[in-house]
Design a protein around this motif. Sequence first.
Motif, PDB file in Angstrom:
ATOM      1  N   SER A 294      -5.558   1.975  -2.742  1.00  0.00           N
ATOM      2  CA  SER A 294      -4.924   0.687  -2.996  1.00  0.00           C
ATOM      3  C   SER A 294      -5.401   0.161  -4.346  1.00  0.00           C
ATOM      4  CB  SER A 294      -5.261  -0.307  -1.883  1.00  0.00           C
ATOM      5  OG  SER A 294      -6.655  -0.503  -1.815  1.00  0.00           O
TER       6      SER A 294
ATOM      7  N   ARG B 241      -4.442  -1.380  -8.413  1.00  0.00           N
ATOM      8  CA  ARG B 241      -3.576  -1.114  -9.569  1.00  0.00           C
ATOM      9  C   ARG B 241      -3.844   0.271 -10.146  1.00  0.00           C
ATOM     10  NH1 ARG B 241      -0.778  -5.176 -11.791  1.00  0.00           N
ATOM     11  NH2 ARG B 241      -1.045  -7.222 -10.841  1.00  0.00           N
TER      12      ARG B 241
ATOM     13  N   ASP C 161       1.443   9.821  -4.926  1.00  0.00           N
ATOM     14  CA  ASP C 161       2.425   9.328  -3.959  1.00  0.00           C
ATOM     15  C   ASP C 161       1.792   9.066  -2.597  1.00  0.00           C
ATOM     16  OD1 ASP C 161       3.225  12.128  -2.358  1.00  0.00           O
ATOM     17  OD2 ASP C 161       2.709  12.419  -4.457  1.00  0.00           O
ATOM     18  N   SER C 162       2.492   8.271  -1.818  1.00  0.00           N
ATOM     19  CA  SER C 162       2.113   7.951  -0.435  1.00  0.00           C
ATOM     20  C   SER C 162       0.744   7.285  -0.332  1.00  0.00           C
ATOM     21  CB  SER C 162       2.154   9.219   0.433  1.00  0.00           C
ATOM     22  OG  SER C 162       3.435   9.793   0.414  1.00  0.00           O
TER      23      SER C 162
ATOM     24  N   GLN D  33      -1.059   3.062  -1.328  1.00  0.00           N
ATOM     25  CA  GLN D  33      -0.725   1.643  -1.287  1.00  0.00           C
ATOM     26  C   GLN D  33      -0.989   1.009  -2.654  1.00  0.00           C
ATOM     27  OE1 GLN D  33      -2.625  -0.280   2.071  1.00  0.00           O
ATOM     28  NE2 GLN D  33      -2.331   1.522   3.337  1.00  0.00           N
TER      29      GLN D  33
ATOM     30  N   THR E 288      -0.328  -0.806  -6.206  1.00  0.00           N
ATOM     31  CA  THR E 288       0.487  -1.963  -6.573  1.00  0.00           C
ATOM     32  C   THR E 288       0.490  -2.158  -8.082  1.00  0.00           C
ATOM     33  OG1 THR E 288      -1.402  -3.430  -6.322  1.00  0.00           O
ATOM     34  CG2 THR E 288       0.010  -3.141  -4.391  1.00  0.00           C
TER      35      THR E 288
ATOM     36  N   SER F 256       5.902   8.041  -5.832  1.00  0.00           N
ATOM     37  CA  SER F 256       6.753   7.503  -4.772  1.00  0.00           C
ATOM     38  C   SER F 256       5.937   7.014  -3.584  1.00  0.00           C
ATOM     39  CB  SER F 256       7.760   8.563  -4.323  1.00  0.00           C
ATOM     40  OG  SER F 256       7.087   9.701  -3.846  1.00  0.00           O
ATOM     41  N   ARG F 257       6.580   6.188  -2.770  1.00  0.00           N
ATOM     42  CA  ARG F 257       5.991   5.623  -1.551  1.00  0.00           C
ATOM     43  C   ARG F 257       4.700   4.845  -1.841  1.00  0.00           C
ATOM     44  NH1 ARG F 257       8.179  10.607   0.119  1.00  0.00           N
ATOM     45  NH2 ARG F 257       6.170  11.639  -0.064  1.00  0.00           N
ATOM     46  N   ASN F 258       4.790   3.953  -2.823  1.00  0.00           N
ATOM     47  CA  ASN F 258       3.759   2.976  -3.148  1.00  0.00           C
ATOM     48  C   ASN F 258       4.430   1.615  -3.235  1.00  0.00           C
ATOM     49  OD1 ASN F 258       1.028   4.266  -3.691  1.00  0.00           O
ATOM     50  ND2 ASN F 258       2.353   5.610  -4.884  1.00  0.00           N
ATOM     51  N   ASN F 259       3.736   0.617  -3.706  1.00  0.00           N
ATOM     52  CA  ASN F 259       4.298  -0.730  -3.856  1.00  0.00           C
ATOM     53  C   ASN F 259       4.290  -1.138  -5.323  1.00  0.00           C
ATOM     54  OD1 ASN F 259       4.693  -1.250  -1.022  1.00  0.00           O
ATOM     55  ND2 ASN F 259       2.467  -1.348  -0.866  1.00  0.00           N
ATOM     56  N   LEU F 260       4.771  -0.254  -6.183  1.00  0.00           N
ATOM     57  CA  LEU F 260       4.778  -0.513  -7.617  1.00  0.00           C
ATOM     58  C   LEU F 260       5.945  -1.415  -7.991  1.00  0.00           C
ATOM     59  CD1 LEU F 260       3.949   3.118  -8.769  1.00  0.00           C
ATOM     60  CD2 LEU F 260       2.375   1.185  -8.547  1.00  0.00           C
ATOM     61  N   SER F 261       5.795  -2.114  -9.095  1.00  0.00           N
ATOM     62  CA  SER F 261       6.840  -3.038  -9.549  1.00  0.00           C
ATOM     63  C   SER F 261       6.948  -2.968 -11.069  1.00  0.00           C
ATOM     64  CB  SER F 261       6.511  -4.467  -9.107  1.00  0.00           C
ATOM     65  OG  SER F 261       5.263  -4.865  -9.658  1.00  0.00           O
TER      66      SER F 261
END
Length: 82
Positions: free
Chosen positions: A15, A17, A34-35, A37, A39, A58-63
């Motif tokens: 988890s 950044r 990938d996969s 948490q 951000t 992929s399958r993270n909470n990036l923005s």
Amino acid sequence: MTSLTQLALNENNLSGRLPSSFGRMTDLEVLRLDSNQLTGSLPVEWGQMTSLTELSLSRNNLSGRLPTSFGQMTNLELLQLF
């Protein structure tokens, strides 16, 4: 760790950044995060990883947007961001 060529930390429940310091790993060819948490946004400094051929986030909470510096990754063949 500048001579590291592959780093796979996928599915490790990481988890936080993405570290901008990864941009100094200029010999890195494969980065799999990938996969988790993770951000935040993609660091501009990652554009310095010009040896990358595969980047899986992929399958993270990036923005945010893909940094224009990623255009320097001319060897990139696979980019997974879904």
